[in-house]
Design a protein around this motif. Structure first.
Motif: not given
Lengths: 343, 382, 245
Positions: A130-158
């Motif tokens: 169901p779409h609700a599951d897809q939303i949860l999974v992809t949203f979770g993925l988005a957060i993971v990607l975001q944190e990975i980028v934050k880890y490598y590039f820092g929290a400030n804008q570049i």
């Protein structure tokens, strides 16, 4: 009058970014039937592709310059990019100067690969859920990607500036015959709008004029029948996911001079892009583009001082208000196919 | 680094120039100092949670740091409840030692009022008193008090405020706010923005041609009330010629003289350890840590009430700002304020600001009663 | 049962359907259907509304619904029941669905070209247009703007554009005027002359029986008759009971 033109211009270039992201979202929803909440993250990853590329270009070695001193009074350490050594200083500077457009070449394959990995690795397991599951999974993925980028590039804008030739603004008012100095608009934003239109046009041309595109369009219209004709549509749809990822990524690459990228820009754009898709009509590609541009312009107008004075806070909610109004009066969105999302 | 110096490591930094000689590098009251760090994410809730964890789990007895007034006010209130001392870091809003002041809290960094008082005379002098200002203001407590301070002080000198528009704190694209400024009848744009907001709004303003424009027969000007060198770096060439204020600058002793002793000692220690010169944020946190340690040492006890008593009314020098008073009525440091301007031709990445004027402490002293708020009594904790 | 044994006992014919059970979600629709179709034969699959005829065809075409949970389907000694729909299509199955399913956004010609992308390819455009001249006239027109009869021709033309072994026709005459039905019937006769094995489901049982060699009648998901078409045409009791004609 010039205020209005100015805000329309402003809305067009922000709206182009919305339109590009919404285009990818609609492609994915129309082909794979997946609600992809990680799409904003693809926009963000594209921007960071540009950053990575310019960092790669700037990889340098340290040269000690005895003739200058640093802040502590020691001889100054100067970073000399390797590119200068390979291509000479002026060519090297030119390459680094044009790093944003050049990053397009770097970003296309990277984003396609990321898209395919994302699809094959995670999303394909959720097609029938169901779409609700897809939303949860992809949203979770988005957060993971975001944190990975934050880890490598820092929290400030570049910051990632545009090529020198496009820095600064030009007198748009004078160009269209108005008094000089009334409408001044930055070059790069206009370049971005043109680039976005070109990219959107290419996607539509690809879908309309190539055989592959025809199969994808057919698959979006009636997947079952296409399979009855012997075509394995899944493989093609996976490639379209890669294409959608590349479109979002390129939108991000060229956006870096407009707004220095940071790790949460994906989320910032994602919510609005979904509103755009819903307003334009889930499953309608032209609807997504039109809605993106319209909502961008709407947001721009709502930020005008006169409007904010009349309706305080309107600039932050106008897009959602517009979405509510449209969905109440025409649930399928501006150009949506009847029946999609109406249940 | 402050902790290192307190424990006697490193080169001692400002301990050598500090006017109070109570500390001698053997820790505080003979005890070794340790520290933990947390990320506030510039969000008051996250900061509160982080501080609470440090107090309850790690046993912290003093909290310092933070880079936003929203965070500072939140954490200060938490420390007051918990009975520990809060030595504010980078917070510029009047509220921190104004309406939200607390007995257990102390702020070394200057505030919006002082910025306005220092900046307005210089602006009137350079730009004239017949100016119309357009304010873009970050929509939270710091933005409000800074806008208020600049408006009040410039209006008192004859300027007119044409418009004041609030911008969301999370905004990254200021183009729609900047676009209408040129045709609004104003000839000065005041950016009550900090950090990322300032980098983006300033870049936008320059992109839209404001810097090169003319309005009302004069050159259009941009003002950034609170500068920091880090922000200047982010904005790059765009800061050239733009006025603002800072609490301290690493080149201060070299350009303005020995009144600001302590600056070079700190710059040397920091520079050697980290490879780049310290910012005003680093400076204030370093000072706050030393001031706390010194207050404990002088009062002979870690008890917050004893610390508070030792800091209230404390006059000191040798910390890079010249003679400073830690005022008893509101726990605010009163010291000189620097008016700076972006350099047209910076020599390097760290040389972006030039000192235009130093406003002496007397000229920026204000009556603590104007901001209301109650200190309350000290909370010694458990 | 081992592969070869199954093949011999369950797949005696060109197309063998052996004890298939198919479900739409929880609904048990095809309840143990078995029949054989010999090469070149036309089989009329008949029954009242809701008997499970369309579902049987869809199951043979290996679509996702209804889901085949038990049973076997063999085509020319190939195991069809473990294939997906596009695999079945490349192995010789062609389904002409009840609602024609002309793809919107594509022209008549594009609809046919779509069918010629996957191997093995059958009739060329010219041959299809000579069988269906009206399609040739409207070749650039958007497929969904054609009349009902023309859409049916396009749907059949699409199937012929592939090199098929079995043609499954689901209600080809439905909703068409008698004059058009005559035209379609003529085409089906041409297909019969080509020797293409066909299973035809049709409400208009008499017309179907006149075309067919053999017939299978379904009632509530199960087979109730399996014999020649002539037998059904001659037996009025049978027709009254299961076909209501």
């Amino acid at each position: 009058m010039d205020q209005i033109i100015l805000q329309v211009l402003n809305g067009l270039d922000k709206g182009s970014a919305y339109a590009l992201i919404a285009l990818g979202l609609t492609l994915i929803f129309g082909t794979l039937g997946v609600v992809n909440f990680a799409h904003g993250a693809l926009f963000m990853l594209g921007a960071f592709c540009a950053i990575t590329f310019s960092r790669i270009l700037s990889l340098s070695h340290v040269v000690i310059d005895e003739t200058q001193k640093d802040f502590l009074g020691n001889p100054l350490k100067v970073d000399v990019p390797h590119i200068y050594d390979w291509f000479g200083e002026s060519a090297g500077q030119a390459i680094i100067n044009w790093s944003v457009p050049l990053a397009i070449l770097f970003a296309i394959p990277v984003m396609i690969i990321i898209g395919v990995i994302m699809e094959r690795g995670l999303i394909k397991h959720f097609y029938k859920r169901p779409h609700a599951d897809q939303i949860l999974v992809t949203f979770g993925l988005a957060i993971v990607l975001q944190e990975i980028v934050k880890y490598y590039f820092g929290a400030n804008q570049i910051p990632n500036p545009a090529p020198e030739a496009f820095i600064g603004s030009f007198d748009f008012g004078a160009a269209i015959g108005l008094k000089a100095g009334t409408i001044i608009y930055p070059y790069w934003r206009i370049v971005y709008f043109c680039f976005a239109m070109l990219l959107i046009g290419s996607v539509f041309a690809f879908l309309q004029f190539t055989t592959f595109g025809m199969v994808v369009r057919a698959g979006m219209a009636d997947r079952e029948t296409v399979e009855l004709l012997g075509i394995n549509i899944d493989k093609r749809f996976t490639i379209m996911f890669g294409v959608a990822a590349a479109v979002a990524g390129l939108a991000g690459v060229m956006y870096t001079p407009i707004n220095p990228p940071n790790y949460h820009m994906g989320m910032d754009f994602l919510v609005i892009s979904f509103v755009v898709v819903v307003v334009g009509g889930m499953g309608s590609l032209p609807g997504a583009v039109a809605a993106g541009l319209l909502l961008g312009i709407l947001e721009s107008f709502a930020s005008m001082r006169q409007v904010i004075e009349a309706l305080p806070g309107i600039n932050q909610v106008v897009i959602y208000l517009a979405a509510i109004v449209i969905l109440l009066t025409r649930p399928r969105g501006l150009m949506g196919r009847k029946g999609v999302m109406e249940d | 680094m402050a902790v290192e110096h307190l424990n006697g490591e490193g080169d001692g930094g400002m301990l050598q120039t500090f006017s109070s000689k109570a500390l001698d590098g053997t820790g505080i009251l003979g005890k070794k100092v340790e520290y933990v760090t947390g990320d506030t994410q510039t969000k008051p809730d996250a900061a509160r949670a982080s501080a609470r964890s440090m107090i309850e789990k790690d046993g912290a007895i003093m909290v310092t740091g933070g880079s936003s007034s929203g965070v500072a006010v939140a954490v200060q209130a938490l420390c007051q409840e918990a009975g520990i001392i809060f030595m504010a870091g980078l917070t510029h809003s009047n509220d921190t030692t104004g309406k939200d002041k607390k007995a257990n809290g102390f702020r070394h960094f200057f505030n919006s009022y002082m910025t306005g008082a220092a900046l307005a005379p210089v602006l009137a002098d350079r730009y004239g008193s017949d100016r119309k200002a357009y304010h873009l203001t970050a929509d939270y407590n710091w933005g409000y008090t800074t806008e208020e301070a600049v408006r009040n002080s410039t209006e008192a000198l004859g300027w007119e405020t044409v418009a004041a528009v609030k911008t969301p704190l999370s905004q990254t694209d200021f183009s729609s706010y900047v676009a209408p400024v040129l045709n609004s009848g104003a000839d000065v744009l005041v950016l009550n923005h900090y950090g990322g907001n300032m980098v983006n709004s300033l870049t936008s303003a320059v992109e839209f041609g404001l810097r090169a424009a003319q309005a009302n027969g004069k050159n259009f000007e941009i003002v950034v009330p609170l500068y920091s060198r880090l922000m200047a770096k982010g904005a790059g060439k765009n800061v050239a010629g733009i006025f603002g204020t800072t609490g301290w600058h690493w080149s201060l002793e070299n350009t303005a003289g020995s009144r600001y002793a302590g600056t070079n000692a700190f710059v040397k220690s920091f520079g050697e350890k980290y490879g780049f010169p310290p910012s005003q944020a680093a400076h204030t946190c370093y000072c706050q840590t030393l001031l706390y340690a010194d207050a404990v040492q002088r009062g002979g006890s870690f008890n917050p009430c004893s610390v508070i008593e030792a800091l209230e009314g404390f006059e000191f020098d040798g910390m890079g700002n010249g003679p400073t008073l830690y005022r008893a009525e509101d726990h605010q440091c009163i010291k000189d304020v620097l008016v700076v301007r972006g350099k047209e031709n910076p020599a390097n990445d760290f040389d972006l600001l030039e000192l235009v004027d130093v406003t002496p402490a007397e000229a920026v002293t204000f009556d603590p009663a104007i901001f209301g708020g109650e200190l309350g009594s000290c909370n010694p904790g458990a | 049962m081992s592969g070869n044994l199954a093949l011999e006992t369950h797949a005696p014919a060109y197309l063998s359907v052996h004890d298939i059970h198919a479900y739409y979600g929880e609904s048990y629709i095809v309840q143990g259907v078995s029949f054989n179709v010999h090469e070149g034969e036309i089989l009329a699959l008949l029954g009242r509304n809701g008997a499970g005829k369309t579902s049987t065809l869809r199951t043979i075409a290996r679509l996702d619904n209804p889901e085949l949970l038990k049973g076997e389907i063999w085509l020319d000694h190939k195991n069809l029941h473990s294939m997906k729909s596009y695999e079945a299509a490349t192995n010789g199955i062609a389904l002409v669905p009840e609602d024609r399913r002309i793809i919107s956004g594509l022209s008549v010609e594009e609809n046919i070209q779509l069918a010629q992308i996957a191997e093995p390819v059958g009739w060329g455009l010219d041959r299809i247009y000579s069988l269906f001249p009206r399609l040739g006239e409207r070749r650039k027109q958007e497929g969904t703007t054609l009349s009902g009869g023309e859409q049916q021709m396009l749907s059949i033309g699409r199937a012929l554009a592939r090199d098929i072994k079995v043609l499954l026709l689901d209600e080809p005459y439905e909703g068409l005027a008698p004059v058009i039905v005559d035209e379609i019937e003529k085409t089906l006769n041409v297909i019969k002359e080509q020797g293409i094995t066909t299973v035809i489901v049709e409400q208009n049982a008499v017309r179907a029986l006149e075309l067919a060699d053999r017939s299978v009648i379904l009632d509530t998901g199960g087979v109730v008759f399996d014999g020649t078409a002539k037998e059904v045409l001659d037996n009025s009791e049978l027709r009254a009971e299961y076909l209501a004609i």
